[in-house]
Design a protein around this motif. Structure first.
Motif, PDB file in Angstrom:
ATOM      1  N   ALA A  60       0.825  -1.211   0.000  1.00 40.27           N
ATOM      2  CA  ALA A  60       0.000   0.000   0.000  1.00 40.27           C
ATOM      3  C   ALA A  60       0.856   1.257   0.000  1.00 40.27           C
ATOM      4  O   ALA A  60       0.412   2.319  -0.452  1.00 40.27           O
ATOM      5  CB  ALA A  60      -0.929   0.001   1.209  1.00 40.27           C
ATOM      6  N   PHE A  61       2.093   1.166   0.516  1.00 38.88           N
ATOM      7  CA  PHE A  61       2.959   2.343   0.556  1.00 38.88           C
ATOM      8  C   PHE A  61       4.347   2.066  -0.009  1.00 38.88           C
ATOM      9  O   PHE A  61       5.304   2.761   0.277  1.00 38.88           O
ATOM     10  CB  PHE A  61       3.071   2.883   1.988  1.00 38.88           C
ATOM     11  N   SER A  62       4.450   1.024  -0.853  1.00 43.16           N
ATOM     12  CA  SER A  62       5.737   0.738  -1.491  1.00 43.16           C
ATOM     13  C   SER A  62       5.497   0.324  -2.937  1.00 43.16           C
ATOM     14  O   SER A  62       4.766   1.005  -3.658  1.00 43.16           O
ATOM     15  CB  SER A  62       6.498  -0.347  -0.710  1.00 43.16           C
ATOM     16  N   VAL A  63       6.076  -0.776  -3.369  1.00 40.90           N
ATOM     17  CA  VAL A  63       5.966  -1.221  -4.756  1.00 40.90           C
ATOM     18  C   VAL A  63       4.600  -1.842  -5.016  1.00 40.90           C
ATOM     19  O   VAL A  63       4.139  -2.700  -4.255  1.00 40.90           O
ATOM     20  CB  VAL A  63       7.080  -2.245  -5.081  1.00 40.90           C
ATOM     21  N   GLN A  64       3.973  -1.419  -6.116  1.00 42.65           N
ATOM     22  CA  GLN A  64       2.686  -2.002  -6.527  1.00 42.65           C
ATOM     23  C   GLN A  64       2.864  -2.635  -7.906  1.00 42.65           C
ATOM     24  O   GLN A  64       3.975  -2.945  -8.304  1.00 42.65           O
ATOM     25  CB  GLN A  64       1.601  -0.930  -6.500  1.00 42.65           C
ATOM     26  N   GLY A  65       1.782  -2.888  -8.606  1.00 42.28           N
ATOM     27  CA  GLY A  65       1.900  -3.478  -9.931  1.00 42.28           C
ATOM     28  C   GLY A  65       2.183  -4.969  -9.885  1.00 42.28           C
ATOM     29  O   GLY A  65       2.749  -5.526 -10.819  1.00 42.28           O
ATOM     30  N   ALA A 105      -4.377  -8.680  -4.520  1.00 42.82           N
ATOM     31  CA  ALA A 105      -5.073  -9.545  -3.570  1.00 42.82           C
ATOM     32  C   ALA A 105      -5.438  -8.784  -2.299  1.00 42.82           C
ATOM     33  O   ALA A 105      -6.546  -8.940  -1.752  1.00 42.82           O
ATOM     34  CB  ALA A 105      -4.200 -10.754  -3.232  1.00 42.82           C
ATOM     35  N   PHE A 106      -4.525  -7.951  -1.829  1.00 43.69           N
ATOM     36  CA  PHE A 106      -4.789  -7.124  -0.643  1.00 43.69           C
ATOM     37  C   PHE A 106      -5.967  -6.181  -0.897  1.00 43.69           C
ATOM     38  O   PHE A 106      -6.913  -6.104  -0.094  1.00 43.69           O
ATOM     39  CB  PHE A 106      -3.526  -6.339  -0.285  1.00 43.69           C
ATOM     40  N   VAL A 107      -5.929  -5.463  -2.011  1.00 40.55           N
ATOM     41  CA  VAL A 107      -6.994  -4.505  -2.334  1.00 40.55           C
ATOM     42  C   VAL A 107      -8.338  -5.210  -2.448  1.00 40.55           C
ATOM     43  O   VAL A 107      -9.357  -4.746  -1.907  1.00 40.55           O
ATOM     44  CB  VAL A 107      -6.656  -3.763  -3.649  1.00 40.55           C
ATOM     45  N   THR A 129      -9.247  -8.089  -1.143  1.00 39.25           N
ATOM     46  CA  THR A 129      -9.690  -8.610   0.155  1.00 39.25           C
ATOM     47  C   THR A 129     -10.358  -7.513   0.970  1.00 39.25           C
ATOM     48  O   THR A 129     -11.416  -7.723   1.580  1.00 39.25           O
ATOM     49  CB  THR A 129      -8.495  -9.198   0.938  1.00 39.25           C
ATOM     50  N   VAL A 130      -9.761  -6.327   0.984  1.00 42.62           N
ATOM     51  CA  VAL A 130     -10.367  -5.198   1.690  1.00 42.62           C
ATOM     52  C   VAL A 130     -11.749  -4.905   1.109  1.00 42.62           C
ATOM     53  O   VAL A 130     -12.735  -4.752   1.851  1.00 42.62           O
ATOM     54  CB  VAL A 130      -9.461  -3.954   1.606  1.00 42.62           C
ATOM     55  N   ARG A 131     -11.833  -4.841  -0.207  1.00 48.25           N
ATOM     56  CA  ARG A 131     -13.122  -4.545  -0.851  1.00 48.25           C
ATOM     57  C   ARG A 131     -14.158  -5.617  -0.533  1.00 48.25           C
ATOM     58  O   ARG A 131     -15.325  -5.330  -0.250  1.00 48.25           O
ATOM     59  CB  ARG A 131     -12.941  -4.440  -2.365  1.00 48.25           C
ATOM     60  N   GLY A 132     -13.732  -6.876  -0.595  1.00 55.47           N
ATOM     61  CA  GLY A 132     -14.662  -7.979  -0.358  1.00 55.47           C
ATOM     62  C   GLY A 132     -15.208  -7.965   1.052  1.00 55.47           C
ATOM     63  O   GLY A 132     -16.419  -8.150   1.271  1.00 55.47           O
ATOM     64  N   LEU A 133     -14.356  -7.737   2.042  1.00 60.94           N
ATOM     65  CA  LEU A 133     -14.801  -7.712   3.432  1.00 60.94           C
ATOM     66  C   LEU A 133     -15.715  -6.527   3.708  1.00 60.94           C
ATOM     67  O   LEU A 133     -16.629  -6.613   4.549  1.00 60.94           O
ATOM     68  CB  LEU A 133     -13.593  -7.681   4.365  1.00 60.94           C
ATOM     69  N   ARG A 134     -15.491  -5.430   3.012  1.00 60.61           N
ATOM     70  CA  ARG A 134     -16.339  -4.240   3.228  1.00 60.61           C
ATOM     71  C   ARG A 134     -17.743  -4.421   2.669  1.00 60.61           C
ATOM     72  O   ARG A 134     -18.626  -3.610   2.949  1.00 60.61           O
ATOM     73  CB  ARG A 134     -15.662  -3.004   2.631  1.00 60.61           C
ATOM     74  N   MET A 135     -17.958  -5.464   1.899  1.00 59.55           N
ATOM     75  CA  MET A 135     -19.310  -5.770   1.437  1.00 59.55           C
ATOM     76  C   MET A 135     -20.153  -6.417   2.541  1.00 59.55           C
ATOM     77  O   MET A 135     -21.379  -6.492   2.422  1.00 59.55           O
ATOM     78  CB  MET A 135     -19.254  -6.742   0.243  1.00 59.55           C
ATOM     79  N   LEU A 136     -19.512  -6.900   3.598  1.00 63.92           N
ATOM     80  CA  LEU A 136     -20.200  -7.653   4.637  1.00 63.92           C
ATOM     81  C   LEU A 136     -20.592  -6.739   5.791  1.00 63.92           C
ATOM     82  O   LEU A 136     -19.810  -5.890   6.224  1.00 63.92           O
ATOM     83  CB  LEU A 136     -19.299  -8.782   5.152  1.00 63.92           C
ATOM     84  N   ASP A 137     -21.791  -6.935   6.308  1.00 61.74           N
ATOM     85  CA  ASP A 137     -22.312  -6.077   7.380  1.00 61.74           C
ATOM     86  C   ASP A 137     -21.692  -6.381   8.740  1.00 61.74           C
ATOM     87  O   ASP A 137     -21.722  -5.522   9.626  1.00 61.74           O
ATOM     88  CB  ASP A 137     -23.837  -6.226   7.480  1.00 61.74           C
ATOM     89  N   ASP A 138     -21.138  -7.574   8.909  1.00 64.96           N
ATOM     90  CA  ASP A 138     -20.675  -7.976  10.235  1.00 64.96           C
ATOM     91  C   ASP A 138     -19.166  -7.791  10.423  1.00 64.96           C
ATOM     92  O   ASP A 138     -18.574  -8.337  11.351  1.00 64.96           O
ATOM     93  CB  ASP A 138     -21.057  -9.428  10.528  1.00 64.96           C
ATOM     94  N   VAL A 139     -18.526  -7.022   9.517  1.00 62.87           N
ATOM     95  CA  VAL A 139     -17.080  -6.817   9.584  1.00 62.87           C
ATOM     96  C   VAL A 139     -16.765  -5.327   9.507  1.00 62.87           C
ATOM     97  O   VAL A 139     -17.312  -4.608   8.671  1.00 62.87           O
ATOM     98  CB  VAL A 139     -16.357  -7.555   8.439  1.00 62.87           C
ATOM     99  N   GLU A 140     -15.880  -4.876  10.396  1.00 60.96           N
ATOM    100  CA  GLU A 140     -15.364  -3.509  10.351  1.00 60.96           C
ATOM    101  C   GLU A 140     -13.898  -3.592   9.919  1.00 60.96           C
ATOM    102  O   GLU A 140     -13.070  -4.173  10.621  1.00 60.96           O
ATOM    103  CB  GLU A 140     -15.477  -2.872  11.729  1.00 60.96           C
ATOM    104  N   VAL A 166       4.107  -0.788 -15.993  1.00 61.09           N
ATOM    105  CA  VAL A 166       3.265  -0.876 -14.804  1.00 61.09           C
ATOM    106  C   VAL A 166       2.094   0.096 -14.932  1.00 61.09           C
ATOM    107  O   VAL A 166       2.284   1.274 -15.236  1.00 61.09           O
ATOM    108  CB  VAL A 166       4.076  -0.553 -13.531  1.00 61.09           C
ATOM    109  N   VAL A 167       0.887  -0.405 -14.728  1.00 59.84           N
ATOM    110  CA  VAL A 167      -0.317   0.430 -14.813  1.00 59.84           C
ATOM    111  C   VAL A 167      -1.169   0.202 -13.565  1.00 59.84           C
ATOM    112  O   VAL A 167      -0.977  -0.753 -12.821  1.00 59.84           O
ATOM    113  CB  VAL A 167      -1.143   0.110 -16.082  1.00 59.84           C
ATOM    114  N   SER A 168      -2.140   1.075 -13.357  1.00 63.25           N
ATOM    115  CA  SER A 168      -3.040   0.970 -12.204  1.00 63.25           C
ATOM    116  C   SER A 168      -4.023  -0.183 -12.407  1.00 63.25           C
ATOM    117  O   SER A 168      -4.222  -0.678 -13.529  1.00 63.25           O
ATOM    118  CB  SER A 168      -3.814   2.270 -12.022  1.00 63.25           C
ATOM    119  N   LEU A 169      -4.671  -0.597 -11.307  1.00 64.36           N
ATOM    120  CA  LEU A 169      -5.672  -1.654 -11.401  1.00 64.36           C
ATOM    121  C   LEU A 169      -6.824  -1.246 -12.312  1.00 64.36           C
ATOM    122  O   LEU A 169      -7.389  -2.066 -13.030  1.00 64.36           O
ATOM    123  CB  LEU A 169      -6.206  -1.996 -10.005  1.00 64.36           C
TER     124      LEU A 169
END
Length: 334
Positions: free
Chosen positions: A13-18, A24-26, A28-39, A226-229
């Motif tokens: 998130a604050f170093s090398v991307q691409g 997978a990290f991004v 996973t964050v998005r997937g969990l934020r779809m759920l009502d029982d997870v902060e 290297v390009v963005s997602l």
């Protein structure tokens, strides 16, 4: 049931991307934020029920040793992933094996992203609990309409009647970009686009050879760097077929992204895919890739069949399914 407090950790998130670990990290964050029982929060040391670590560098290590909450670690990298990825890996691989074994054994639970990865972890000497949870994406974000395809082709100067083969990943020996270029030489009437570059620069394995491969590629090959997602999605929208030529993968999230974009998937015939993608992809030995592309280009019925197979593949790894499986593992260790 009370909300589960989860911190997702990734140095990407604050170093090398691409690269795939960051994706997978991004996702996973998005997937969990779809759920009502997870902060869900990211990259902090605040108290949490679960601290899910995706990388094993200095920041990941500090989180593992000093972060509060149960520790879940995703094993996106196994020793075989390092060979053909980072310069000189064969010389320092024994040290890397020791470190990875030590790091992974300190998790409360280790996430293997495929059955083959679990086997490699056990062979490495990992004794902590291992659960297989495949990587996920929000497949709805990759839906491609005819208008999307036209807009993407106009943006990247791709002719509307071109047949476009997409590859995606770092430009490195392990990904077998040389096979991708060899296909292009055999099929001069087909356009090839490799989405990705060398995010690790000079420390990438054989970076000089990889740059020469790029510089000497035929005119029907484009390397995007290297390009963005978001741009990855647009390049996939411009394509007709996706090819993964890699000789080793722990999972291959780019495959799911392509399948969700409506592209038939062509893969190297690897054991890595036995429990994941094999039923719904065209599997090829080295000498079979060009023929597989030609078959898809010239046989509309076969193309539609493999397009439908790709849709089934993508559905299996949708965030709405995999995120719930991940939360079940989280709750099992509290």
């Amino acid at each position: 049931m009370s909300k589960l407090r989860v911190v997702q950790i990734s140095e990407s998130a604050f170093s090398v991307q691409g690269h795939g670990v960051h994706t997978a990290f991004v996702e996973t964050v998005r997937g969990l934020r779809m759920l009502d029982d997870v902060e869900v929060s990211e990259n902090n040391f605040r108290a949490a029920d679960i601290r899910h670590i995706h990388t094993f560098g200095v920041y990941g290590l500090l989180q593992l040793l000093f972060g509060r909450g149960k520790k879940v670690v995703s094993a996106h990298v196994v020793p075989a992933s390092l060979v053909g990825s980072i310069v000189g890996a064969k010389y320092w691989l024994p040290v890397a094996k020791c470190y990875l074994r030590w790091f992974y054994n300190r998790a409360d639970v280790l996430i293997a992203v495929s059955d083959e990865t679990r086997h490699e972890l056990e062979t490495l000497g990992v004794r902590t609990r291992i659960e297989i949870i495949y990587n996920m994406i929000d497949t709805s974000r990759y839906n491609v309409t005819p208008a999307d395809k036209q807009a993407a082709r106009e943006k990247y100067s791709v002719a509307s009647d071109a047949f476009v083969v997409i590859g995606n990943g770092q430009v490195q020996p392990r990904k077998r970009v040389d096979t991708f270029v060899a296909m292009a030489r055999k099929l001069p009437g087909t356009q090839f686009i490799w989405v990705g570059g060398m995010p690790f620069g000079a420390i990438a394995a054989e970076s000089g050879d990889m740059q020469r491969l790029i510089d000497t590629a035929p005119d029907n090959v484009t390397f995007t760097g290297v390009v963005s997602l978001d741009e990855v999605r647009q390049y996939l929208a411009a394509g007709d077929v996706f090819v993964m030529t890699s000789q080793q993968e722990t999972f291959g999230l780019a495959i799911v992204e392509a399948a969700a974009s409506g592209l038939p998937v062509v893969l190297r015939d690897l054991h890595d895919y036995d429990q994941t993608f094999r039923p719904d992809a065209v599997m090829c030995q080295e000498e079979e890739f060009a023929a597989a592309i030609t078959h898809l280009r010239t046989d509309p019925v076969y193309y539609r069949t493999m397009q439908a197979a790709a849709a089934r593949l993508a559905e299996r790894y949708d965030s709405r399914t995999i995120a719930k499986q991940l939360v079940a593992v989280y709750r099992s260790i509290l």
